[in-house]
Design a protein around this motif. Structure first.
Motif, short mmCIF file in Angstrom:
data_model
loop_
_atom_site.label_atom_id
_atom_site.label_comp_id
_atom_site.label_asym_id
_atom_site.label_seq_id
_atom_site.Cartn_x
_atom_site.Cartn_y
_atom_site.Cartn_z
N TYR A 106 37.49 42.51 50.82
CA TYR A 106 38.80 42.67 51.47
C TYR A 106 38.72 42.23 52.92
O TYR A 106 37.66 42.29 53.54
CB TYR A 106 39.27 44.12 51.40
CG TYR A 106 39.43 44.63 50.00
CD1 TYR A 106 40.51 44.26 49.23
CD2 TYR A 106 38.47 45.48 49.44
CE1 TYR A 106 40.65 44.72 47.92
CE2 TYR A 106 38.61 45.95 48.14
CZ TYR A 106 39.70 45.56 47.39
OH TYR A 106 39.84 46.01 46.11
N LEU A 107 39.85 41.83 53.47
CA LEU A 107 39.87 41.40 54.86
C LEU A 107 39.73 42.57 55.83
O LEU A 107 39.13 42.43 56.88
CB LEU A 107 41.17 40.64 55.15
CG LEU A 107 41.22 39.25 54.54
CD1 LEU A 107 42.64 38.72 54.45
CD2 LEU A 107 40.35 38.29 55.34
N VAL A 108 40.31 43.71 55.46
CA VAL A 108 40.28 44.90 56.31
C VAL A 108 40.06 46.12 55.44
O VAL A 108 40.68 46.26 54.39
CB VAL A 108 41.64 45.07 57.06
CG1 VAL A 108 41.62 46.30 57.95
CG2 VAL A 108 41.98 43.83 57.87
N GLY A 109 39.16 47.00 55.85
CA GLY A 109 38.96 48.24 55.13
C GLY A 109 38.29 48.04 53.77
O GLY A 109 37.68 47.03 53.49
N SER A 110 38.47 49.05 52.91
CA SER A 110 37.78 49.05 51.62
C SER A 110 38.73 48.91 50.44
O SER A 110 38.34 49.13 49.30
CB SER A 110 36.97 50.34 51.47
OG SER A 110 37.85 51.45 51.54
N GLY A 111 39.96 48.52 50.71
CA GLY A 111 40.93 48.34 49.65
C GLY A 111 41.98 47.31 50.06
O GLY A 111 42.00 46.85 51.20
N LEU A 112 42.83 46.97 49.13
CA LEU A 112 43.88 45.98 49.36
C LEU A 112 44.81 46.45 50.48
O LEU A 112 45.25 47.60 50.49
CB LEU A 112 44.67 45.79 48.07
CG LEU A 112 45.70 44.67 48.06
CD1 LEU A 112 45.00 43.31 48.05
CD2 LEU A 112 46.62 44.79 46.87
N THR A 113 45.09 45.54 51.42
CA THR A 113 46.02 45.84 52.51
C THR A 113 47.01 44.68 52.66
O THR A 113 46.87 43.64 52.00
CB THR A 113 45.29 46.03 53.86
OG1 THR A 113 44.71 44.76 54.24
CG2 THR A 113 44.24 47.12 53.79
N VAL A 114 47.94 44.86 53.56
CA VAL A 114 48.91 43.81 53.83
C VAL A 114 48.21 42.54 54.34
O VAL A 114 48.70 41.43 54.12
CB VAL A 114 50.01 44.30 54.82
CG1 VAL A 114 49.44 44.53 56.20
CG2 VAL A 114 51.18 43.36 54.85
N ALA A 115 47.05 42.68 54.98
CA ALA A 115 46.30 41.51 55.44
C ALA A 115 45.89 40.63 54.26
O ALA A 115 46.02 39.40 54.31
CB ALA A 115 45.06 41.94 56.23
N ASP A 116 45.41 41.24 53.19
CA ASP A 116 45.01 40.48 52.00
C ASP A 116 46.21 39.76 51.39
O ASP A 116 46.12 38.59 51.01
CB ASP A 116 44.39 41.42 50.97
CG ASP A 116 43.16 42.12 51.49
OD1 ASP A 116 42.17 41.44 51.81
OD2 ASP A 116 43.21 43.36 51.61
N LEU A 117 47.32 40.46 51.29
CA LEU A 117 48.53 39.88 50.71
C LEU A 117 49.11 38.79 51.61
O LEU A 117 49.61 37.77 51.12
CB LEU A 117 49.56 40.96 50.42
CG LEU A 117 49.13 41.99 49.37
CD1 LEU A 117 50.10 43.16 49.34
CD2 LEU A 117 49.00 41.35 48.01
N SER A 118 49.02 38.98 52.92
CA SER A 118 49.52 37.97 53.86
C SER A 118 48.75 36.67 53.75
O SER A 118 49.34 35.59 53.72
CB SER A 118 49.43 38.50 55.29
OG SER A 118 50.30 39.58 55.47
N VAL A 119 47.43 36.76 53.69
CA VAL A 119 46.62 35.54 53.56
C VAL A 119 46.90 34.88 52.22
O VAL A 119 47.02 33.65 52.14
CB VAL A 119 45.12 35.86 53.76
CG1 VAL A 119 44.25 34.68 53.35
CG2 VAL A 119 44.86 36.23 55.21
N TYR A 120 47.03 35.67 51.18
CA TYR A 120 47.37 35.12 49.86
C TYR A 120 48.69 34.34 49.95
O TYR A 120 48.78 33.20 49.49
CB TYR A 120 47.48 36.25 48.83
CG TYR A 120 47.71 35.77 47.43
CD1 TYR A 120 46.65 35.42 46.60
CD2 TYR A 120 49.00 35.67 46.91
CE1 TYR A 120 46.85 34.96 45.31
CE2 TYR A 120 49.22 35.22 45.61
CZ TYR A 120 48.15 34.87 44.82
OH TYR A 120 48.35 34.43 43.53
N ALA A 121 49.68 34.95 50.59
CA ALA A 121 51.00 34.32 50.69
C ALA A 121 50.99 33.08 51.58
O ALA A 121 51.59 32.06 51.24
CB ALA A 121 52.02 35.34 51.22
#
Length: 165
Positions: A106-121
């Motif tokens: 993950y980009l931040v922390g130990s679980g899915l966050t808005v950062a992961d979804l933002s990069v995906y988008a």
């Protein structure tokens, strides 16, 4: 033909105007960065097209909404080649380093966050246009595959209408 004049209105923070600032800087274009102080907001708000920021003035005409502004600037400055050769590799490297520094999943922390979804988008259009876009970015490709494998996202992406952007 004279060059357009640009004035970007936003609060004195990075926030939703930062991508537009980066686009100006990457293109080497001058712009007025109107940073609205908190105590001046009530005076500025009624002058803006939707009463919200960011707003980009181009020769006095207002364009609102951060994504619309960024797309406009990218087209205006013909950023396609610069994006492909300079901007994307630089930021893909940043994303990969962030993944590596955070354990690789993950980009931040130990679980899915808005950062992961933002990069995906944000990478969606580039990946859609080129299957080899992430070929040199193994960690980022694995991250994208992980996010894209979330059942509801996978279902949505596979069923959504195909568009250019």
């Amino acid at each position: 033909m004279p060059m357009a004049s640009y004035k970007l209105h936003y609060f004195d923070v990075r926030g939703r105007a930062e991508l537009s600032r980066y686009l100006f800087l990457a293109a080497g274009r001058d712009f007025e960065d109107n940073r609205i102080p908190q105590d001046g907001w009530s005076n500025v708000k009624p002058t803006l097209v939707y009463g919200q920021v960011p707003v980009l003035e181009v020769d006095g005409k207002q364009l609102a909404q951060s994504n619309a502004i960024a797309r406009f600037l990218a087209r205006e400055f013909e950023m396609g080649k610069n994006l492909a050769e300079v901007v994307y590799p630089k930021f893909l490297g940043y994303f990969e380093k962030q993944l590596e520094n955070n354990g690789g999943k993950y980009l931040v922390g130990s679980g899915l966050t808005v950062a992961d979804l933002s990069v995906y988008a944000v990478l969606d259009t580039a990946v859609q246009k080129s299957e080899t876009f992430l070929e040199k970015n193994e960690k980022l490709r694995a991250h994208r595959d992980m996010v894209g494998a979330i059942p509801k996202i996978q279902e949505y992406v596979s069923n959504r209408k195909k568009t250019d952007i």
